[in-house]
Design a protein around this motif. Sequence first.
Motif, short mmCIF file in Angstrom:
data_model
loop_
_atom_site.label_atom_id
_atom_site.label_comp_id
_atom_site.label_asym_id
_atom_site.label_seq_id
_atom_site.Cartn_x
_atom_site.Cartn_y
_atom_site.Cartn_z
N TYR A 1 101.34 27.38 52.49
CA TYR A 1 102.19 28.14 53.41
C TYR A 1 103.64 28.02 52.97
N ARG B 1 88.38 23.16 62.49
CA ARG B 1 89.12 24.34 62.05
C ARG B 1 90.62 24.14 62.09
N SER C 1 93.47 33.20 64.42
CA SER C 1 92.62 33.58 63.30
C SER C 1 91.38 34.28 63.81
N LEU C 2 90.73 35.00 62.90
CA LEU C 2 89.44 35.58 63.22
C LEU C 2 88.40 34.46 63.23
N ALA C 3 87.54 34.48 64.20
CA ALA C 3 86.58 33.39 64.31
C ALA C 3 85.69 33.29 63.10
N ASN C 4 85.34 34.44 62.54
CA ASN C 4 84.36 34.43 61.45
C ASN C 4 85.01 34.55 60.07
N ALA C 5 86.33 34.39 60.03
CA ALA C 5 87.01 34.47 58.74
C ALA C 5 86.57 33.29 57.88
N ASN D 1 89.18 30.84 57.15
CA ASN D 1 89.91 30.28 58.29
C ASN D 1 91.42 30.52 58.15
N GLU D 2 91.79 31.74 57.72
CA GLU D 2 93.22 32.00 57.54
C GLU D 2 93.89 32.05 58.90
N GLN D 3 94.88 31.22 59.07
CA GLN D 3 95.60 31.15 60.34
C GLN D 3 96.98 31.78 60.14
#
Lengths: 115, 111
Positions: B35, B97, A95-99, A102-104
């Motif tokens: 998902y 996260r 994922s983008l760190a700053n998303a 937090n879309e993975q």
Amino acid sequence: GAGVSQSPSNKVTEKGKDVELRCDPISGHTALYWYRQSLGQGLEFLIYFQGNSAPDKSGLPSDRFSAERTGGSVSTLTIQRTQQEDSAVYLCASSLANAGGNEQFFGPGTRLTVL
Amino acid sequence: GEDVEQSLFLSVREGDSSVINCTYTDSSSTYLYWYKQEPGAGLQLLTYIFSNMDMKQDQRLTVLLNKKDKHLSLRIADTQTGDSAIYFCAESYAGRRALTFGSGTRLQVQP
């Protein structure tokens, strides 16, 4: 662009052998995650890398499991002295760190079978 | 600790709406996700919702969040055979996260 890739797609090994699983995250994604999907256990978090910070290893099930991420990109998950209960699909995500969300994004996984 | 629960199986007829439900225990969840996993494939992110929202719509998908009851649902309108898959809900919360996943709901669409 390319998604998350993992190799090998399938790995069969004998109990007691070491295995290495590889993950190539999406280019530019600084966060990388490993999860494990096994029957009866669902999807469980293993380890998380973010940039140069110390990884979050809180999900690793034993000290036989380790992972590294070289150059902030490719990651390798190593399982030493494999056991039959290690049989599972190992999924990598990035994922983008700053998303904000937090879309993975997940790779196709490596199916590990320990005989 | 956090826990996410889903029913295991749902069967619907093609063209009907499907509603997949999920409950979670962590009141500090910040984002909740859906998902989709097709046989032999990885996880595909369908949609996600921020915890201060109560609804999000994206084409045939509608996500409803009841934060008071810690209940999340995914509605698929006009369900197609291609929607047959396992659907996972997941949560993340501030300071962590990594995602916590439910056990997945297998959706079977009957032609």
